[in-house]
Design an enzyme around this catalytic site. Sequence first.
Site, mmCIF file in Angstrom:
data_model
loop_
_atom_site.group_PDB
_atom_site.id
_atom_site.type_symbol
_atom_site.label_atom_id
_atom_site.label_comp_id
_atom_site.label_asym_id
_atom_site.label_seq_id
_atom_site.Cartn_x
_atom_site.Cartn_y
_atom_site.Cartn_z
ATOM 1 N N ASP A 84 0.857 -1.194 0.000
ATOM 2 C CA ASP A 84 0.000 0.000 0.000
ATOM 3 C C ASP A 84 0.893 1.244 0.000
ATOM 4 O OD1 ASP A 84 -2.370 1.495 0.208
ATOM 5 O OD2 ASP A 84 -2.327 1.449 2.410
ATOM 6 N N HIS A 85 0.640 2.160 -0.904
ATOM 7 C CA HIS A 85 1.384 3.436 -0.980
ATOM 8 C C HIS A 85 2.901 3.256 -0.990
ATOM 9 C CE1 HIS A 85 -1.985 6.160 -0.795
ATOM 10 N NE2 HIS A 85 -2.493 5.420 0.155
ATOM 11 N N ASP A 105 2.965 4.509 -5.504
ATOM 12 C CA ASP A 105 2.290 5.800 -5.331
ATOM 13 C C ASP A 105 3.217 6.905 -5.816
ATOM 14 O OD1 ASP A 105 1.093 8.125 -4.599
ATOM 15 O OD2 ASP A 105 0.833 7.611 -2.477
ATOM 16 N N GLU A 136 -1.278 5.718 -8.722
ATOM 17 C CA GLU A 136 -2.110 6.783 -8.134
ATOM 18 C C GLU A 136 -1.937 8.093 -8.886
ATOM 19 O OE1 GLU A 136 -2.354 7.127 -3.876
ATOM 20 O OE2 GLU A 136 -2.631 9.299 -3.955
ATOM 21 N N GLY A 210 -11.297 4.460 2.993
ATOM 22 C CA GLY A 210 -12.628 3.856 3.070
ATOM 23 C C GLY A 210 -13.317 3.999 4.429
ATOM 24 N N ASN A 230 -10.057 0.689 0.117
ATOM 25 C CA ASN A 230 -9.030 0.549 1.150
ATOM 26 C C ASN A 230 -9.581 0.947 2.512
ATOM 27 O OD1 ASN A 230 -7.420 0.111 -1.043
ATOM 28 N ND2 ASN A 230 -5.879 1.634 -0.513
ATOM 29 N N ASN A 232 -8.375 1.015 6.623
ATOM 30 C CA ASN A 232 -7.349 0.829 7.647
ATOM 31 C C ASN A 232 -7.872 1.291 9.013
ATOM 32 O OD1 ASN A 232 -4.965 0.421 8.987
ATOM 33 N ND2 ASN A 232 -3.877 2.127 8.059
HETATM 34 P P1 13P Z 1 -8.439 4.715 6.064
HETATM 35 O O1 13P Z 1 -7.433 4.580 7.159
HETATM 36 O O2 13P Z 1 -9.061 6.076 6.055
HETATM 37 O O3 13P Z 1 -9.446 3.624 6.086
HETATM 38 O O4 13P Z 1 -7.646 4.633 4.684
HETATM 39 C C1 13P Z 1 -6.993 3.457 4.329
HETATM 40 C C2 13P Z 1 -6.276 3.598 3.039
HETATM 41 O O5 13P Z 1 -6.687 4.308 2.138
HETATM 42 C C3 13P Z 1 -5.043 2.812 2.836
HETATM 43 O O6 13P Z 1 -4.401 3.151 1.676
#
Ligand code: 13P
Length: 290
Positions: A84-85, A105, A136, A210, A230, A232
């Site tokens: 991720d990123h 990213d 991205e 998300g 996504n 988290n």
């Molecule tokens: P949140 O922590 O806002 O759910 O975002 C997660 C995210 O976009 C990971 O890339």
Amino acid sequence: MLVNATQMLQSAVKGHYAIPAFNTNNLEWAASILDAAEESQSPVIIQCTSGAAKWQVSFKTVADLVKDLVEAKNITVPVAMHLDHGTYEDVFKCIDAGFTSVMYDGSHEETFELNLERTAEIVKIAHAKGISVEAEVGGIGGVEDGVASMGELADPQQCKAIADTGVDFLACGIGNIHGLYPENWAGLSFDRLSEIKALVGDLPLVLHGGTGIPTDMVQKAIGMGIAKINVNTDLQVAFAKATRAYVEAGKDLQGKGYDPRKLLKPGREAIVTRAKELIVDFGSAGKGWA
Ligand code: 13P
């Protein structure tokens, strides 16, 4: 079974649902996410930032852990292990570590041209190894792992240029923000989403941030081409809330309540419960190998 994310996302676009992409922090997270996916018969993406990988020692530790869990738990649904990123350098570390999918990213690069050039290079290298690639355009607001951005709306022409590199899925800023949404948040820009969609066709689009987006807005976005969401913070809050309740009830002080297998259990169960709710909201329950 561990797979790349290409097929599951293409099926999601066709079927008008979204694949949940949950960030992992440790063993409890990875195991809970897998339990939720298996119980719901949903394909799932387990993803890890470089910060979370450092916490768990290395990208390889995370990849090996997830791979072993998938095997040991006999997980039957498709699971992708995704960066991720990632920075340009992170991508190569993850390819070596056994990730099946990577996000480069490039939205933080000095110029869009550099983002485009590096995305194209990574697509070639990753695809030669059967690894899927997310790119991205337009920063996502909020702060994640120390990476901040202004949360601009992605430029549709830039999205088209990145799509043409052969990338498998694309994160585009449409007003979404990482972390909890402020009271005065303007909401998602559906106008921008439809402009982007019109130019990139069936390319699966990714909604970052998300956590906390109203479900009707999420479902509208899915109907307009969002195929990966996504999440988290949401699972972190669920874990923290359940752990707090356990401690506030004094349960860690009763008997062997301090045993981590007892102390972490309510949080672990809370992750499973919340992940299953999100899977229902995203429409991916029962989609297994669809
Ligand atoms: P949140 O922590 O806002 O759910 O975002 C997660 C995210 O976009 C990971 O890339």
